[in-house]
Write an enzyme that holds these catalytic residues in place. Structure first.
Site, PDB file in Angstrom:
ATOM      1  N   ARG A   1     -14.859 -73.589  19.510  1.00 43.36           N
ATOM      2  CA  ARG A   1     -15.477 -74.822  19.001  1.00 43.36           C
ATOM      3  C   ARG A   1     -14.793 -76.057  19.586  1.00 43.36           C
ATOM      4  NH1 ARG A   1     -14.842 -74.121  12.665  1.00 43.36           N
ATOM      5  NH2 ARG A   1     -12.929 -73.095  13.362  1.00 43.36           N
ATOM      6  N   LYS A   2     -15.551 -77.160  19.726  1.00 47.58           N
ATOM      7  CA  LYS A   2     -14.944 -78.405  20.194  1.00 47.58           C
ATOM      8  C   LYS A   2     -14.011 -78.915  19.093  1.00 47.58           C
ATOM      9  CE  LYS A   2     -15.857 -83.232  21.383  1.00 47.58           C
ATOM     10  NZ  LYS A   2     -14.746 -83.713  20.555  1.00 47.58           N
ATOM     11  N   ARG A   3     -12.799 -79.290  19.508  1.00 50.61           N
ATOM     12  CA  ARG A   3     -11.871 -79.856  18.528  1.00 50.61           C
ATOM     13  C   ARG A   3     -12.154 -81.343  18.377  1.00 50.61           C
ATOM     14  NH1 ARG A   3      -6.945 -77.003  21.660  1.00 50.61           N
ATOM     15  NH2 ARG A   3      -7.123 -74.911  20.803  1.00 50.61           N
TER      16      ARG A   3
ATOM     17  N   THR B   1     -12.717 -70.084  10.520  1.00 47.67           N
ATOM     18  CA  THR B   1     -12.852 -69.369  11.790  1.00 47.67           C
ATOM     19  C   THR B   1     -13.722 -68.119  11.617  1.00 47.67           C
ATOM     20  OG1 THR B   1     -10.858 -68.114  11.308  1.00 47.67           O
ATOM     21  CG2 THR B   1     -10.580 -70.132  12.609  1.00 47.67           C
TER      22      THR B   1
ATOM     23  N   GLY C   1       2.651 -79.734  30.358  1.00 53.87           N
ATOM     24  CA  GLY C   1       1.592 -78.918  30.956  1.00 53.87           C
ATOM     25  C   GLY C   1       1.525 -77.589  30.231  1.00 53.87           C
TER      26      GLY C   1
ATOM     27  N   ASP D   1       1.123 -85.165  28.987  1.00 53.02           N
ATOM     28  CA  ASP D   1       0.381 -85.385  30.243  1.00 53.02           C
ATOM     29  C   ASP D   1      -1.085 -85.742  30.016  1.00 53.02           C
ATOM     30  OD1 ASP D   1       0.601 -82.527  29.361  1.00 53.02           O
ATOM     31  OD2 ASP D   1      -1.041 -82.296  30.790  1.00 53.02           O
TER      32      ASP D   1
ATOM     33  N   LYS E   1       1.999 -74.471  19.744  1.00 54.31           N
ATOM     34  CA  LYS E   1       3.124 -73.690  19.191  1.00 54.31           C
ATOM     35  C   LYS E   1       3.413 -72.453  20.041  1.00 54.31           C
ATOM     36  CE  LYS E   1       0.677 -73.209  15.465  1.00 54.31           C
ATOM     37  NZ  LYS E   1      -0.451 -74.106  15.740  1.00 54.31           N
TER      38      LYS E   1
ATOM     39  N   GLY F   1      -4.887 -68.865  17.312  1.00 56.32           N
ATOM     40  CA  GLY F   1      -5.103 -68.602  18.743  1.00 56.32           C
ATOM     41  C   GLY F   1      -3.991 -69.312  19.490  1.00 56.32           C
ATOM     42  N   HIS F   2      -3.038 -68.566  19.991  1.00 54.37           N
ATOM     43  CA  HIS F   2      -1.857 -69.158  20.630  1.00 54.37           C
ATOM     44  C   HIS F   2      -1.917 -68.876  22.133  1.00 54.37           C
ATOM     45  CE1 HIS F   2       0.475 -69.164  16.569  1.00 54.37           C
ATOM     46  NE2 HIS F   2      -0.647 -69.853  16.540  1.00 54.37           N
ATOM     47  N   THR F   3      -1.983 -69.953  22.910  1.00 54.89           N
ATOM     48  CA  THR F   3      -2.202 -69.806  24.354  1.00 54.89           C
ATOM     49  C   THR F   3      -0.893 -69.878  25.120  1.00 54.89           C
ATOM     50  OG1 THR F   3      -4.211 -71.063  23.949  1.00 54.89           O
ATOM     51  CG2 THR F   3      -3.632 -70.674  26.267  1.00 54.89           C
TER      52      THR F   3
ATOM     53  N   SER G   1      -9.058 -72.074  20.750  1.00 53.10           N
ATOM     54  CA  SER G   1      -8.626 -70.852  21.437  1.00 53.10           C
ATOM     55  C   SER G   1      -9.192 -69.606  20.759  1.00 53.10           C
ATOM     56  CB  SER G   1      -7.103 -70.735  21.418  1.00 53.10           C
ATOM     57  OG  SER G   1      -6.507 -71.944  21.718  1.00 53.10           O
TER      58      SER G   1
ATOM     59  N   GLN H   1      -1.428 -72.035  12.434  1.00 50.87           N
ATOM     60  CA  GLN H   1      -2.104 -73.195  11.862  1.00 50.87           C
ATOM     61  C   GLN H   1      -1.190 -74.430  11.925  1.00 50.87           C
ATOM     62  OE1 GLN H   1      -2.600 -70.016   9.572  1.00 50.87           O
ATOM     63  NE2 GLN H   1      -3.872 -69.725  11.370  1.00 50.87           N
TER      64      GLN H   1
ATOM     65  N   ASP I   1      -3.118 -75.860  16.565  1.00 56.38           N
ATOM     66  CA  ASP I   1      -3.356 -76.007  18.010  1.00 56.38           C
ATOM     67  C   ASP I   1      -2.460 -77.053  18.660  1.00 56.38           C
ATOM     68  OD1 ASP I   1      -5.351 -74.095  17.732  1.00 56.38           O
ATOM     69  OD2 ASP I   1      -6.863 -75.612  17.285  1.00 56.38           O
TER      70      ASP I   1
HETATM   71  P1  GDP Z   1      -1.326 -73.238  19.272  1.00 58.40           P
HETATM   72  O1  GDP Z   1      -2.379 -72.635  18.415  1.00 58.40           O
HETATM   73  O2  GDP Z   1      -0.505 -74.267  18.544  1.00 58.40           O
HETATM   74  O3  GDP Z   1      -0.464 -72.220  19.958  1.00 58.40           O
HETATM   75  O4  GDP Z   1      -2.087 -74.041  20.436  1.00 58.40           O
HETATM   76  P2  GDP Z   1      -3.375 -73.529  21.262  1.00 58.40           P
HETATM   77  O5  GDP Z   1      -2.939 -72.526  22.245  1.00 58.40           O
HETATM   78  O6  GDP Z   1      -4.485 -73.171  20.348  1.00 58.40           O
HETATM   79  O7  GDP Z   1      -3.829 -74.875  21.943  1.00 58.40           O
HETATM   80  C1  GDP Z   1      -2.986 -75.592  22.796  1.00 58.40           C
HETATM   81  C2  GDP Z   1      -3.690 -75.751  24.153  1.00 58.40           C
HETATM   82  O8  GDP Z   1      -3.010 -76.709  24.934  1.00 58.40           O
HETATM   83  C3  GDP Z   1      -3.680 -74.491  24.984  1.00 58.40           C
HETATM   84  O9  GDP Z   1      -4.817 -74.469  25.791  1.00 58.40           O
HETATM   85  C4  GDP Z   1      -2.412 -74.633  25.814  1.00 58.40           C
HETATM   86  O10 GDP Z   1      -2.467 -73.905  27.038  1.00 58.40           O
HETATM   87  C5  GDP Z   1      -2.442 -76.110  26.095  1.00 58.40           C
HETATM   88  N1  GDP Z   1      -1.124 -76.751  26.234  1.00 58.40           N
HETATM   89  C6  GDP Z   1       0.035 -76.507  25.573  1.00 58.40           C
HETATM   90  N2  GDP Z   1       0.977 -77.402  25.918  1.00 58.40           N
HETATM   91  C7  GDP Z   1       0.394 -78.243  26.817  1.00 58.40           C
HETATM   92  C8  GDP Z   1       0.846 -79.395  27.528  1.00 58.40           C
HETATM   93  O11 GDP Z   1       1.963 -79.860  27.390  1.00 58.40           O
HETATM   94  N3  GDP Z   1      -0.056 -80.002  28.353  1.00 58.40           N
HETATM   95  C9  GDP Z   1      -1.327 -79.543  28.522  1.00 58.40           C
HETATM   96  N4  GDP Z   1      -2.124 -80.191  29.347  1.00 58.40           N
HETATM   97  N5  GDP Z   1      -1.775 -78.449  27.869  1.00 58.40           N
HETATM   98  C10 GDP Z   1      -0.944 -77.828  27.022  1.00 58.40           C
HETATM   99  P1  IMO Z   2      -3.464 -71.947  15.325  1.00 56.64           P
HETATM  100  O1  IMO Z   2      -2.375 -71.019  14.857  1.00 56.64           O
HETATM  101  C1  IMO Z   2      -6.604 -74.753  14.230  1.00 56.64           C
HETATM  102  C2  IMO Z   2      -8.761 -73.977  10.498  1.00 56.64           C
HETATM  103  C3  IMO Z   2     -10.223 -73.653  10.613  1.00 56.64           C
HETATM  104  C4  IMO Z   2     -10.734 -74.259   9.318  1.00 56.64           C
HETATM  105  C5  IMO Z   2      -9.601 -73.947   8.341  1.00 56.64           C
HETATM  106  C6  IMO Z   2      -9.825 -72.698   7.510  1.00 56.64           C
HETATM  107  O2  IMO Z   2      -4.127 -71.534  16.570  1.00 56.64           O
HETATM  108  O3  IMO Z   2      -2.994 -73.358  15.322  1.00 56.64           O
HETATM  109  P2  IMO Z   2      -9.656 -70.102   8.078  1.00 56.64           P
HETATM  110  O4  IMO Z   2     -10.393 -69.271   9.068  1.00 56.64           O
HETATM  111  O5  IMO Z   2      -8.182 -70.104   8.259  1.00 56.64           O
HETATM  112  O6  IMO Z   2     -10.037 -69.791   6.655  1.00 56.64           O
HETATM  113  O7  IMO Z   2     -10.180 -71.611   8.349  1.00 56.64           O
HETATM  114  O8  IMO Z   2      -8.432 -73.781   9.137  1.00 56.64           O
HETATM  115  N1  IMO Z   2      -7.827 -73.121  11.302  1.00 56.64           N
HETATM  116  C7  IMO Z   2      -7.240 -73.522  12.425  1.00 56.64           C
HETATM  117  N2  IMO Z   2      -7.357 -74.657  13.131  1.00 56.64           N
HETATM  118  N3  IMO Z   2      -5.728 -73.810  14.622  1.00 56.64           N
HETATM  119  C8  IMO Z   2      -5.563 -72.676  13.907  1.00 56.64           C
HETATM  120  O9  IMO Z   2      -4.599 -71.779  14.187  1.00 56.64           O
HETATM  121  C9  IMO Z   2      -6.367 -72.474  12.778  1.00 56.64           C
HETATM  122  N4  IMO Z   2      -6.492 -71.477  11.884  1.00 56.64           N
HETATM  123  C10 IMO Z   2      -7.382 -71.895  10.979  1.00 56.64           C
HETATM  124  O10 IMO Z   2     -10.802 -74.248  11.747  1.00 56.64           O
HETATM  125  O11 IMO Z   2     -10.796 -75.651   9.441  1.00 56.64           O
HETATM  126 MG    MG Z   3      -4.440 -72.411  18.409  1.00 56.82          MG
END
Ligand code: GDP
Ligand code: IMO
Ligand code: MG
Length: 430
Positions: free
Chosen positions: A304-306, A130, A416, A334, A17, A41-43, A300, A225, A14
């Site tokens: 769950r709360k991180r 997850t 952002g 930011d 990426k 979960g990639h946002t 994403s 991950q 998270d």
């Molecule tokens: P990923 O799994 O590594 O792709 O990341 P996630 O999408 O799970 O979580 C990153 C969160 O931070 C998402 O809600 C994005 O929209 C948000 N995000 C990404 N870059 C930034 C940033 O520079 N600033 C802020 N405020 N939010 C960001």
């Molecule tokens: P992205 O690509 C954050 C965590 C789970 C748990 C552990 C094992 O969005 O960054 P799993 O379901 O893979 O067997 O769970 O890994 N986990 C992640 N945490 N971002 C992820 O993916 C994750 N994918 C798995 O929360 O701790």
């Molecule tokens: Mg993610």
């Protein structure tokens, strides 16, 4: 110049990426997801519109980019089909632009059930997965009993193999967990329905990638991950079941290391972790509430709360080495805007022996406590800034300190969630 890039997380996932893959995809021809599954979960945020991708490569919102889900990914075809439909509903069409490896292993409904019932049985010792069936699906792959995407092409064989594996799981689910058995006919029916939709996408993606390399196409490899969720190098057993460090690219695609030109580590300006397991810089105070709220730190995938904490410099240095990182991208700068003081962990201390570690393996973090350096916050808004010169002095200093601690430069800063809220410190394609 042919510049193939890996983008991977340096923390516990998270890191942002997806946003960075989407941002850099403007310059690429191919984007490849190479490990993990729909646990990711990639946002992506495009002019305020939010799209969350779990399996589909994050470059595909660009209309000319070709997406590949390669052999290292574990695929739930029903989830994949749902995601294709979600993109369609949002007017992103990926016909003839998404390809799936015939050698990728399938996640089937009993993997998901097994993941969930096992976690339940573990109680307080649960990993906090997850619940997407990732562990059981990779277990089957290593045990050489997986059904693979290519098996969908031969209905008769698929039926025989599926029956065998359903029996295998039903035996365990019934005897150990008292769970009702799965009906293989229903699973087969769903698989065949999904196959009709993805049939033309199934191919040998390794050969496809070799051809792309020969034709000097630019490829982005999209990590899921983060480095410390890696099955070998992470905080075992609180990890995922694939290699989220650099080796996963090679085994997960069939592309050799000489074809990778640049490796970008995505690092959040602080730390988060979702799920259980060691987290040396974790915060439990008002700063946690602040980061959680301002950073919207809720999963994403699962909502769950991180857990949140300060940036961990020891971990970051280790991630640089584990992945041969070329440079860093710092995201969510930011989010720190309103903090008077910001800390970075620069070393660990063993609470019993008082020994200090600047470098440490992540397989054993018992009795460790972080030693921090404190920096003055900038207390100014950085969100949406697109030029490095416009960052407040204290924010630039924070970035410099990260570079010094990591020993590599910062090439991108994200300010952002939107694709455009990005500072390109160095054009990495030049
Ligand atoms: P990923 O799994 O590594 O792709 O990341 P996630 O999408 O799970 O979580 C990153 C969160 O931070 C998402 O809600 C994005 O929209 C948000 N995000 C990404 N870059 C930034 C940033 O520079 N600033 C802020 N405020 N939010 C960001
Ligand atoms: P992205 O690509 C954050 C965590 C789970 C748990 C552990 C094992 O969005 O960054 P799993 O379901 O893979 O067997 O769970 O890994 N986990 C992640 N945490 N971002 C992820 O993916 C994750 N994918 C798995 O929360 O701790
Ligand atoms: Mg993610």
């Amino acid at each position: 110049m042919n510049k193939n890039i890996v983008i991977l997380g340096t923390q516990w996932g998270d890191e942002g990426k997806g946003k960075i893959v989407d941002y850099l995809s403007t310059n690429s021809s191919y984007v490849v997801r190479y490990h993990g599954g729909h646990n990711a979960g990639h946002t992506l945020v495009l002019n305020g519109k939010k799209i969350v991708l779990h399996l589909i490569p994050s470059g595909l919102l660009h209309p000319k980019v070709i997406g590949i889900i390669s052999n290292g990914v574990v695929i739930s075809v029903s989830e994949l089909v749902k995601e294709i439909e979600m993109l369609k509903r949002n007017n992103f069409f990926i016909e003839n632009r998404l390809f799936i490896s015939d050698a990728a292993s399938l996640i089937l409904p009993f993997h998901i059930t097994m993941d969930i019932v096992r976690e339940k049985k573990l109680g307080v010792n649960a990993i906090g997965t997850t619940g997407r069936g990732i562990g059981p699906a990779y277990e089957d792959k290593i045990a050489r009993r997986s059904l693979r995407i290519g098996d969908l092409k031969n209905e008769k064989n698929l039926s025989i193999k599926l029956k065998k594996i359903v029996n295998y799981y039903n035996d365990q689910l019934l005897s150990i967990y008292k769970h009702k058995p799965f009906d293989y006919h229903l699973i087969l029916k769903d698989l065949l329905e999904a196959k009709n939709i993805i049939n033309d996408m199934i191919t040998d993606t390794t050969i496809m990638l070799h051809d792309a390399i020969e034709n000097k196409k630019i490829i982005i490899f999209e990590g899921a991950q983060g480095s410390f969720l890696d099955i070998d190098h992470g905080t075992y057993p609180y990890v995922t079941s694939s290699n989220s460090t650099i080796g996963g690219v090679i085994t997960g695609t069939g592309v050799g290391p000489k074809n990778i030109d640049y490796i970008l580590g995505v690092t959040k300006a602080y730390s988060t972790r979702v799920g259980n397991g060691p987290f040396p810089t974790e915060l439990f105070n008002s700063i946690d509430s602040y980061l959680s709220k301002k950073g919207n730190e809720f999963g994403s995938t699962t909502g769950r709360k991180r857990r949140t904490g300060w940036l961990d410099g020891v971990a970051l240095r280790y991630a640089v080495k584990l992945n041969s990182l070329s440079a860093l991208c710092i995201t969510k700068l930011d989010v720190l805007d309103d903090l008077k003081e910001i800390k970075i962990c620069i070393a660990y201390q063993n609470v019993n022996t008082l020994e200090i570690y600047h470098n440490i393996s992540f397989s054993n973090l018992e009795n460790i406590q972080p030693i921090y350096e404190t920096y003055t916050g900038w207390m100014e808004q950085t969100s949406g800034i697109k030029k490095i010169e416009e960052l407040p002095k204290a924010a630039k200093n924070y970035i410099k300190c990260i570079e010094k601690i990591a020993g590599i430069p910062v090439h991108i800063i994200s300010t952002g969630p939107d694709r455009n809220d990005t500072i390109l410190v160095k054009n990495i394609f030049l």
